[in-house]
Motif scaffolding. Structure first.
Motif, PDB file in Angstrom:
ATOM      1  N   GLY A 154      -7.880   6.488 -13.114  1.00 14.34           N
ATOM      2  CA  GLY A 154      -8.193   5.433 -12.139  1.00 14.34           C
ATOM      3  C   GLY A 154      -7.808   4.038 -12.586  1.00 14.34           C
ATOM      4  N   GLY A 155      -6.925   3.928 -13.588  1.00  7.88           N
ATOM      5  CA  GLY A 155      -6.509   2.611 -14.051  1.00  7.88           C
ATOM      6  C   GLY A 155      -5.250   2.130 -13.355  1.00  7.88           C
ATOM      7  N   SER A 156      -4.653   1.104 -13.944  1.00  5.23           N
ATOM      8  CA  SER A 156      -3.513   0.472 -13.279  1.00  5.23           C
ATOM      9  C   SER A 156      -2.455   0.049 -14.292  1.00  5.23           C
ATOM     10  CB  SER A 156      -3.990  -0.767 -12.511  1.00  5.23           C
ATOM     11  OG  SER A 156      -2.906  -1.439 -11.915  1.00  5.23           O
ATOM     12  N   VAL A 157      -1.239  -0.019 -13.802  1.00  9.05           N
ATOM     13  CA  VAL A 157      -0.152  -0.647 -14.548  1.00  9.05           C
ATOM     14  C   VAL A 157      -0.270  -2.151 -14.306  1.00  9.05           C
ATOM     15  CG1 VAL A 157       2.378  -0.891 -14.593  1.00  9.05           C
ATOM     16  CG2 VAL A 157       1.365   1.366 -14.358  1.00  9.05           C
ATOM     17  N   CYS A 158       0.302  -2.967 -15.196  1.00 13.84           N
ATOM     18  CA  CYS A 158       0.493  -4.384 -14.890  1.00 13.84           C
ATOM     19  C   CYS A 158       1.854  -4.808 -15.425  1.00 13.84           C
ATOM     20  CB  CYS A 158      -0.616  -5.248 -15.494  1.00 13.84           C
ATOM     21  SG  CYS A 158      -0.465  -5.473 -17.280  1.00 13.84           S
ATOM     22  N   THR A 159       2.306  -5.962 -14.995  1.00 13.44           N
ATOM     23  CA  THR A 159       3.572  -6.506 -15.512  1.00 13.44           C
ATOM     24  C   THR A 159       3.272  -7.858 -16.154  1.00 13.44           C
ATOM     25  OG1 THR A 159       4.135  -7.804 -13.585  1.00 13.44           O
ATOM     26  CG2 THR A 159       4.776  -5.498 -13.524  1.00 13.44           C
ATOM     27  N   SER A 160       4.324  -8.458 -16.694  1.00 20.61           N
ATOM     28  CA  SER A 160       4.116  -9.758 -17.332  1.00 20.61           C
ATOM     29  C   SER A 160       3.807 -10.833 -16.297  1.00 20.61           C
ATOM     30  CB  SER A 160       5.346 -10.135 -18.163  1.00 20.61           C
ATOM     31  OG  SER A 160       6.520  -9.981 -17.401  1.00 20.61           O
ATOM     32  N   SER A 161       4.050 -10.564 -15.004  1.00 18.78           N
ATOM     33  CA  SER A 161       3.733 -11.588 -14.004  1.00 18.78           C
ATOM     34  C   SER A 161       2.379 -11.370 -13.325  1.00 18.78           C
ATOM     35  CB  SER A 161       4.841 -11.701 -12.953  1.00 18.78           C
ATOM     36  OG  SER A 161       5.241 -10.433 -12.554  1.00 18.78           O
ATOM     37  N   ASN A 162       1.828 -10.152 -13.398  1.00 23.53           N
ATOM     38  CA  ASN A 162       0.558  -9.953 -12.686  1.00 23.53           C
ATOM     39  C   ASN A 162      -0.570  -9.469 -13.611  1.00 23.53           C
ATOM     40  OD1 ASN A 162       0.962  -7.212 -13.102  1.00 23.53           O
ATOM     41  ND2 ASN A 162       1.862  -6.876 -11.098  1.00 23.53           N
ATOM     42  N   GLY A 163      -0.359  -9.588 -14.934  1.00 22.22           N
ATOM     43  CA  GLY A 163      -1.345  -9.097 -15.899  1.00 22.22           C
ATOM     44  C   GLY A 163      -2.744  -9.659 -15.666  1.00 22.22           C
ATOM     45  N   GLU A 164      -2.827 -10.950 -15.338  1.00 17.10           N
ATOM     46  CA  GLU A 164      -4.157 -11.569 -15.159  1.00 17.10           C
ATOM     47  C   GLU A 164      -4.887 -10.958 -13.959  1.00 17.10           C
ATOM     48  OE1 GLU A 164      -3.708 -15.857 -14.922  1.00 17.10           O
ATOM     49  OE2 GLU A 164      -2.343 -15.729 -16.637  1.00 17.10           O
ATOM     50  N   ALA A 351       4.847  16.528 -12.537  1.00 18.65           N
ATOM     51  CA  ALA A 351       3.384  16.374 -12.694  1.00 18.65           C
ATOM     52  C   ALA A 351       3.057  15.012 -13.308  1.00 18.65           C
ATOM     53  CB  ALA A 351       2.832  17.485 -13.580  1.00 18.65           C
ATOM     54  N   ILE A 352       3.863  14.576 -14.279  1.00 15.49           N
ATOM     55  CA  ILE A 352       3.655  13.269 -14.914  1.00 15.49           C
ATOM     56  C   ILE A 352       4.007  12.170 -13.907  1.00 15.49           C
ATOM     57  CG2 ILE A 352       4.527  11.729 -16.761  1.00 15.49           C
ATOM     58  CD1 ILE A 352       3.002  13.930 -18.015  1.00 15.49           C
ATOM     59  N   ALA A 353       5.106  12.379 -13.188  1.00 14.89           N
ATOM     60  CA  ALA A 353       5.573  11.347 -12.254  1.00 14.89           C
ATOM     61  C   ALA A 353       4.528  11.065 -11.180  1.00 14.89           C
ATOM     62  CB  ALA A 353       6.887  11.776 -11.620  1.00 14.89           C
ATOM     63  N   SER A 354       3.863  12.104 -10.675  1.00 19.87           N
ATOM     64  CA  SER A 354       2.924  11.830  -9.570  1.00 19.87           C
ATOM     65  C   SER A 354       1.691  11.087 -10.088  1.00 19.87           C
ATOM     66  CB  SER A 354       2.566  13.092  -8.789  1.00 19.87           C
ATOM     67  OG  SER A 354       1.783  13.921  -9.585  1.00 19.87           O
ATOM     68  N   LEU A 355       1.237  11.396 -11.305  1.00 23.07           N
ATOM     69  CA  LEU A 355       0.090  10.640 -11.859  1.00 23.07           C
ATOM     70  C   LEU A 355       0.509   9.209 -12.231  1.00 23.07           C
ATOM     71  CD1 LEU A 355      -1.523  13.340 -14.169  1.00 23.07           C
ATOM     72  CD2 LEU A 355      -2.550  12.333 -12.118  1.00 23.07           C
ATOM     73  N   ALA A 356       1.722   9.074 -12.787  1.00 21.90           N
ATOM     74  CA  ALA A 356       2.213   7.738 -13.147  1.00 21.90           C
ATOM     75  C   ALA A 356       2.384   6.887 -11.880  1.00 21.90           C
ATOM     76  CB  ALA A 356       3.523   7.849 -13.908  1.00 21.90           C
ATOM     77  N   ALA A 357       2.837   7.528 -10.804  1.00 21.08           N
ATOM     78  CA  ALA A 357       3.009   6.796  -9.545  1.00 21.08           C
ATOM     79  C   ALA A 357       1.672   6.240  -9.067  1.00 21.08           C
ATOM     80  CB  ALA A 357       3.627   7.707  -8.486  1.00 21.08           C
ATOM     81  N   LYS A 358       0.581   6.987  -9.346  1.00 19.16           N
ATOM     82  CA  LYS A 358      -0.757   6.502  -8.935  1.00 19.16           C
ATOM     83  C   LYS A 358      -1.072   5.171  -9.604  1.00 19.16           C
ATOM     84  CE  LYS A 358      -4.516   9.154  -8.620  1.00 19.16           C
ATOM     85  NZ  LYS A 358      -5.476  10.236  -8.927  1.00 19.16           N
ATOM     86  N   SER A 359      -0.744   5.061 -10.917  1.00 17.93           N
ATOM     87  CA  SER A 359      -1.080   3.810 -11.615  1.00 17.93           C
ATOM     88  C   SER A 359      -0.163   2.672 -11.166  1.00 17.93           C
ATOM     89  CB  SER A 359      -1.037   4.008 -13.134  1.00 17.93           C
ATOM     90  OG  SER A 359       0.251   4.387 -13.548  1.00 17.93           O
ATOM     91  N   LEU A 360       1.067   3.015 -10.784  1.00 19.87           N
ATOM     92  CA  LEU A 360       1.973   1.978 -10.259  1.00 19.87           C
ATOM     93  C   LEU A 360       1.507   1.531  -8.867  1.00 19.87           C
ATOM     94  CD1 LEU A 360       5.348   3.527 -11.443  1.00 19.87           C
ATOM     95  CD2 LEU A 360       4.625   1.201 -11.965  1.00 19.87           C
ATOM     96  N   GLU A 361       1.090   2.517  -8.053  1.00 19.47           N
ATOM     97  CA  GLU A 361       0.608   2.183  -6.698  1.00 19.47           C
ATOM     98  C   GLU A 361      -0.677   1.357  -6.768  1.00 19.47           C
ATOM     99  OE1 GLU A 361       0.457   6.094  -5.067  1.00 19.47           O
ATOM    100  OE2 GLU A 361       2.663   6.162  -4.955  1.00 19.47           O
ATOM    101  N   GLN A 362      -1.510   1.671  -7.758  1.00 17.74           N
ATOM    102  CA  GLN A 362      -2.753   0.895  -7.932  1.00 17.74           C
ATOM    103  C   GLN A 362      -2.404  -0.568  -8.172  1.00 17.74           C
ATOM    104  OE1 GLN A 362      -6.330   1.834  -7.818  1.00 17.74           O
ATOM    105  NE2 GLN A 362      -5.982  -0.351  -7.511  1.00 17.74           N
ATOM    106  N   MET A 363      -1.395  -0.801  -9.005  1.00 20.54           N
ATOM    107  CA  MET A 363      -0.989  -2.184  -9.265  1.00 20.54           C
ATOM    108  C   MET A 363      -0.498  -2.855  -7.971  1.00 20.54           C
ATOM    109  SD  MET A 363       2.115  -3.593 -11.607  1.00 20.54           S
ATOM    110  CE  MET A 363       3.339  -2.747 -10.628  1.00 20.54           C
ATOM    111  N   LEU A 364       0.288  -2.131  -7.198  1.00 23.78           N
ATOM    112  CA  LEU A 364       0.819  -2.726  -5.971  1.00 23.78           C
ATOM    113  C   LEU A 364      -0.328  -3.050  -5.006  1.00 23.78           C
ATOM    114  CD1 LEU A 364       4.015  -0.528  -5.455  1.00 23.78           C
ATOM    115  CD2 LEU A 364       3.795  -2.741  -6.578  1.00 23.78           C
ATOM    116  N   ALA A 365      -1.356  -2.184  -4.999  1.00 22.17           N
ATOM    117  CA  ALA A 365      -2.511  -2.429  -4.118  1.00 22.17           C
ATOM    118  C   ALA A 365      -3.264  -3.685  -4.581  1.00 22.17           C
ATOM    119  CB  ALA A 365      -3.429  -1.215  -4.139  1.00 22.17           C
ATOM    120  N   ILE A 366      -3.391  -3.876  -5.891  1.00 23.67           N
ATOM    121  CA  ILE A 366      -4.112  -5.055  -6.415  1.00 23.67           C
ATOM    122  C   ILE A 366      -3.328  -6.326  -6.103  1.00 23.67           C
ATOM    123  CG2 ILE A 366      -4.926  -6.214  -8.521  1.00 23.67           C
ATOM    124  CD1 ILE A 366      -5.105  -3.320  -9.769  1.00 23.67           C
ATOM    125  N   CYS A 367      -2.013  -6.223  -6.246  1.00 24.27           N
ATOM    126  CA  CYS A 367      -1.192  -7.458  -6.160  1.00 24.27           C
ATOM    127  C   CYS A 367      -0.571  -7.640  -4.801  1.00 24.27           C
ATOM    128  CB  CYS A 367      -0.159  -7.449  -7.264  1.00 24.27           C
ATOM    129  SG  CYS A 367      -0.941  -7.291  -8.878  1.00 24.27           S
TER     130      CYS A 367
END
Ligand code: 13P
Ligand code: SF4
Length: 367
Positions: A154-164, A351-367
């Protein structure tokens, strides 16, 4: 992660630079309906000139995903960026990396095995009752396996522009945050959000409980993995002081992978795209000392002859792993494609890609 790069053959290495560049241009034209060349800002100009799309790591992956009519996405960047592009790409698209040794040492500092072990230790001493008690946040500079680990919890990815923004979201869940793999981006974001130094702990790889006591971990709000970028570590507080003495009106802008000591002295900090935008919108005659990779700083210098642009450090700071992608490797890749052979494809298991996509999508939802 070091992948084995196939030998190109001696004939490629006896080619002159001009011939290599001419042959790439011809091949690119011949294959133009089927390929898209993406280039990160840290690639040399000899590579960058062939880019159809340029950008920071995330922009490249997202822009590539919006283009569905090209089968081959040639990613002139590093391995984790190619993995992100593969996760976001359509099914019929293939992502190719010109040289398989183009990796990111920082991304490799957080292996999924070591991160799983850290979570086990935290569970064993009662810092967590269940794995979701600590919200994982990973910088986009991480393997697909780490992104999947984060997505699964249930976590998220971040980038150098949206880390905060992402860190604020994670803290708002009212739980502790585990931030991978870049200590410095994590510390810079935590500081910008006003989290006190005492509430931020460093997890040292290879030490029990990351070198911390149970009490320290109980009090912490954020635990930072001790990864770092060897390129951005070369910028020092003294460099900022020296520029300010020499040129009092200079503006210092820094990538947030630099240490907090340096970032806290800068006028601005931000991702490669943010650095480019800040320099572009500054008036003629502006003076800049820039703390990021040398290829980008030199390109900015060429693009803005009306401004005075310097590398913050006196010695060259180059991402040597990204620089493994040389024009000769791009030519070899294109020659093979023209002969119907697909080389250096980067694939992420579904299997890895679909879970990794979740953390990328989480970031897009936050930002
Ligand atoms: P950006 O996302 O800012 O391009 O950073 C990627 C990177 O690897 C910087 O070292
Ligand atoms: Fe990785 Fe640093 Fe190179 Fe960026 S500059 S790709 S963080 S090694």
């Amino acid at each position: 992660m070091l992948l084995q790069q196939q030998d190109l053959g001696a004939a490629y290495y006896s080619l002159q630079r001009e011939e290599i560049l001419e042959r790439i241009a011809r091949r690119k034209n011949e294959l133009r309906d089927n390929i898209l060349i993406l280039c990160h800002h840290y690639q040399s100009q000899d590579m960058f000139q062939f880019a159809d799309l340029t950008g920071d790591s995330l922009k490249l992956a997202r822009d590539a995903a919006a283009i569905s009519d090209r089968e081959f996405l040639i990613f002139c960047g590093v391995h984790f960026m190619a993995e992100s592009a593969d996760i976001l790409a359509r099914e019929h698209q293939k992502v190719l990396l010109p040289h398989l040794h183009a990796g990111c040492p920082m991304a490799d500092m957080a292996t999924v095995g070591a991160v799983e072990q850290a979570y086990k230790e935290l569970l064993s001493v009662g810092i967590m009752e269940e794995e979701t008690d600590m919200v994982p946040v990973t910088y986009v500079n991480s393997s697909a396996a780490i992104k999947a680990f984060v997505g699964e919890r249930g976590g998220s990815v971040c980038t150098s522009s949206n880390g905060e923004k992402v860190l604020a979201w994670a803290l708002n869940k009212g739980k502790k945050v585990f931030f991978f793999p870049d200590e410095h981006l994590g510390r810079n974001c935590a500081s910008a959000l006003g989290v006190s130094e005492q509430e931020v702990l460093l997890w040292r790889r290879g030490e029990r409980l990351g070198g911390n006591s149970v009490e320290q971990l109980q009090q912490a709000k954020i635990v930072l993995w001790d990864g770092y970028c060897e390129v951005h570590m070369r910028f020092l507080p003294d460099h900022v002081r020296q520029w300010r003495l020499r040129e009092p009106e200079i503006q210092v802008i820094i990538h947030p992978e630099c240490s907090h000591d340096v970032v806290s002295m800068a006028d601005q900090y931000g991702s490669t795209e943010a650095i480019i935008a800040a320099v572009a919108k500054s008036p003629a005659g502006s003076k800049w000392a820039i703390g990021t990779e040398i290829n980008l700083v030199q390109r900015l210098k060429r693009q803005h002859p009306d401004k005075e642009i310097h590398l913050l450090a006196p010695t060259s700071c180059q991402c040597t792993t990204m620089d493994c992608n040389q024009p000769v490797n791009l030519l070899w890749l294109l020659d093979n494609l023209a002969a119907g052979k697909v080389k250096n494809q980067i694939t992420v298991e579904p299997a890895i890609a679909s879970l990794a996509a979740k953390s990328l999508e989480q970031m897009l939802a936050i930002c």
